[in-house]
Write a protein that holds these residues in place. Structure first.
Motif, mmCIF file in Angstrom:
data_model
loop_
_atom_site.group_PDB
_atom_site.id
_atom_site.type_symbol
_atom_site.label_atom_id
_atom_site.label_comp_id
_atom_site.label_asym_id
_atom_site.label_seq_id
_atom_site.Cartn_x
_atom_site.Cartn_y
_atom_site.Cartn_z
ATOM 1 N N GLN A 165 -8.385 -5.751 5.184
ATOM 2 C CA GLN A 165 -9.294 -4.232 5.155
ATOM 3 C C GLN A 165 -10.815 -4.852 5.456
ATOM 4 N N LYS A 166 -11.170 -5.893 4.940
ATOM 5 C CA LYS A 166 -12.654 -6.145 5.224
ATOM 6 C C LYS A 166 -12.902 -6.806 6.568
ATOM 7 N N LEU A 167 -11.707 -7.538 7.049
ATOM 8 C CA LEU A 167 -12.013 -7.989 8.467
ATOM 9 C C LEU A 167 -12.039 -6.808 9.303
ATOM 10 N N LEU A 168 -11.119 -5.820 9.263
ATOM 11 C CA LEU A 168 -11.107 -4.580 9.975
ATOM 12 C C LEU A 168 -12.489 -3.809 9.982
ATOM 13 N N ALA A 169 -13.064 -3.694 8.732
ATOM 14 C CA ALA A 169 -14.258 -2.977 8.577
ATOM 15 C C ALA A 169 -15.432 -3.693 9.065
ATOM 16 N N LEU A 170 -15.333 -5.099 9.278
ATOM 17 C CA LEU A 170 -16.339 -5.912 9.948
ATOM 18 C C LEU A 170 -15.993 -5.845 11.471
ATOM 19 N N GLY A 171 -15.198 -5.291 11.956
ATOM 20 C CA GLY A 171 -14.786 -5.541 13.346
ATOM 21 C C GLY A 171 -14.075 -6.911 13.770
ATOM 22 N N SER A 172 -13.735 -7.429 12.928
ATOM 23 C CA SER A 172 -13.100 -8.734 13.336
ATOM 24 C C SER A 172 -11.526 -8.807 13.219
ATOM 25 N N GLY A 173 -10.948 -7.716 12.447
ATOM 26 C CA GLY A 173 -9.787 -7.691 12.138
ATOM 27 C C GLY A 173 -8.969 -6.664 12.952
ATOM 28 N N ARG A 174 -7.531 -6.513 12.826
ATOM 29 C CA ARG A 174 -6.859 -5.772 13.583
ATOM 30 C C ARG A 174 -6.092 -4.862 12.875
ATOM 31 N N LYS A 175 -5.885 -3.497 13.312
ATOM 32 C CA LYS A 175 -5.065 -2.542 12.509
ATOM 33 C C LYS A 175 -3.691 -3.171 11.993
ATOM 34 N N ALA A 176 -3.235 -3.743 13.011
ATOM 35 C CA ALA A 176 -1.884 -4.196 12.806
ATOM 36 C C ALA A 176 -1.728 -5.113 11.596
ATOM 37 N N ASP A 177 -2.795 -5.932 11.447
ATOM 38 C CA ASP A 177 -2.608 -7.044 10.383
ATOM 39 C C ASP A 177 -2.717 -6.247 9.058
ATOM 40 N N VAL A 178 -3.557 -5.234 9.186
ATOM 41 C CA VAL A 178 -3.773 -4.199 7.809
ATOM 42 C C VAL A 178 -2.342 -3.590 7.496
ATOM 43 N N ASN A 179 -1.724 -3.156 8.459
ATOM 44 C CA ASN A 179 -0.663 -2.277 8.421
ATOM 45 C C ASN A 179 0.614 -3.632 7.880
ATOM 46 N N ARG A 180 0.857 -4.572 8.388
ATOM 47 C CA ARG A 180 1.442 -5.682 7.889
ATOM 48 C C ARG A 180 1.131 -5.879 6.394
ATOM 49 N N ALA A 181 -0.195 -6.274 6.140
ATOM 50 C CA ALA A 181 -0.249 -6.614 4.681
ATOM 51 C C ALA A 181 -0.018 -5.275 3.686
ATOM 52 N N GLU A 182 -0.077 -4.099 3.905
ATOM 53 C CA GLU A 182 0.127 -2.879 3.409
ATOM 54 C C GLU A 182 1.714 -2.897 3.078
ATOM 55 N N ALA A 183 2.393 -3.205 4.495
ATOM 56 C CA ALA A 183 3.880 -3.280 4.149
ATOM 57 C C ALA A 183 4.243 -4.134 3.268
ATOM 58 N N LYS A 184 3.689 -5.430 3.276
ATOM 59 C CA LYS A 184 4.233 -6.605 2.427
ATOM 60 C C LYS A 184 3.868 -6.259 0.804
ATOM 61 N N VAL A 185 2.686 -5.616 0.582
ATOM 62 C CA VAL A 185 2.276 -5.052 -0.843
ATOM 63 C C VAL A 185 3.392 -4.225 -1.030
ATOM 64 N N ALA A 186 3.652 -3.115 -0.374
ATOM 65 C CA ALA A 186 4.659 -2.059 -0.705
ATOM 66 C C ALA A 186 6.204 -2.641 -0.829
ATOM 67 N N GLU A 187 6.398 -3.618 -0.138
ATOM 68 C CA GLU A 187 7.706 -4.308 -0.435
ATOM 69 C C GLU A 187 7.702 -4.962 -1.591
ATOM 70 N N LEU A 188 6.798 -5.726 -1.915
ATOM 71 C CA LEU A 188 6.899 -6.493 -3.358
ATOM 72 C C LEU A 188 6.471 -5.615 -4.415
ATOM 73 N N GLN A 189 6.000 -4.252 -4.534
ATOM 74 C CA GLN A 189 5.968 -3.491 -5.432
ATOM 75 C C GLN A 189 7.239 -2.712 -5.980
ATOM 76 N N GLN A 190 8.334 -2.781 -4.910
ATOM 77 C CA GLN A 190 9.444 -2.260 -4.867
ATOM 78 C C GLN A 190 10.257 -2.777 -5.986
ATOM 79 N N PRO A 191 10.779 -1.882 -7.015
ATOM 80 C CA PRO A 191 11.618 -2.710 -8.063
ATOM 81 C C PRO A 191 12.749 -3.306 -7.537
ATOM 82 N N LYS A 192 13.033 -4.492 -8.152
ATOM 83 C CA LYS A 192 14.142 -5.347 -7.596
ATOM 84 C C LYS A 192 15.577 -5.011 -8.401
ATOM 85 N N GLU A 193 16.388 -4.859 -7.716
ATOM 86 C CA GLU A 193 17.847 -4.509 -8.359
ATOM 87 C C GLU A 193 18.439 -5.568 -8.600
#
Length: 193
Positions: A165-193
């Motif tokens: 998110q910081k890299l994207l705000a500085l103009g050095s990152g990509r939105k796709a990288d932020v989306n992947r990072a958000e998806a990874k966080v969401a995946e890890l926050q899911q309760p394990k069965e």
């Protein structure tokens, strides 16, 4: 002048002799050309930007060699111990230092699971009544190690999301990288069965 002409003639002769050698040409119709490509020395990153796990070490360790995992854990602990010093010296990036620490936690969880599998196998062969306490202790240890690994992986994913998110705000990152990072966080926050 004669020396220069002589050296030019020798270089030309050597190049022409080398050019006359039959070199294997790549095939265009899909058949094997017999060439062997060397392995890449650059490690690829996972989709979320993290460094992938060590080959042979899985998240949920299958029955593995406990001694090998212990040796891997000791090696990873040594690498992680000097990571902060290497980061402050500018030798490695902060992300790499954090990945070394995360690798220790992952190997500890894999080792605890392998020890649990070994204790269960031993208990089945010896008899359940004598080894119930050992199995219960190993299960508790494995459960605690898995919880610690999940917590550490979630924290690493959160740090990666903040960086992206910081890299994207500085103009050095990509939105796709932020989306992947958000998806990874969401995946890890899911309760394990």
């Amino acid at each position: 002048m004669k020396r220069w002409i002589c050296s030019l003639a020798c270089a030309t002769a050597a190049l022409s002799a080398f050019a006359n050698d039959d070199l294997p040409l790549p095939s265009r119709d899909g058949e094997e050309s017999g060439e062997i490509e060397p392995p890449l020395l650059i490690t690829s990153r996972a989709r979320d930007g993290s460094i992938p796990d060590l080959p042979g070490v899985t998240r949920e360790a299958a029955p593995a060699d406990v001694a090998k995992l212990e040796a891997d854990l000791i090696r990873a602990q040594k690498r992680a111990a000097g990571a902060d010093r290497l980061f402050t010296a500018g030798i490695i990036a902060k992300v790499d230092a954090e990945q070394r620490v995360l690798k220790v936690v992952q190997l500890e969880a894999a080792l605890a699971q392998a020890r649990l599998d070994a204790v269960k196998a031993k208990a089945e062969s010896a008899g359940h009544a004598t080894n119930d306490a050992l199995v219960a202790d190993a299960e508790e240890s494995a459960r605690a190690a898995v919880e610690e690994r999940q917590r550490a992986e979630l924290e690493a994913a959160m740090r990666n999301l903040q960086r992206q998110q910081k890299l994207l705000a500085l103009g050095s990152g990509r939105k796709a990288d932020v989306n992947r990072a958000e998806a990874k966080v969401a995946e890890l926050q899911q309760p394990k069965e």
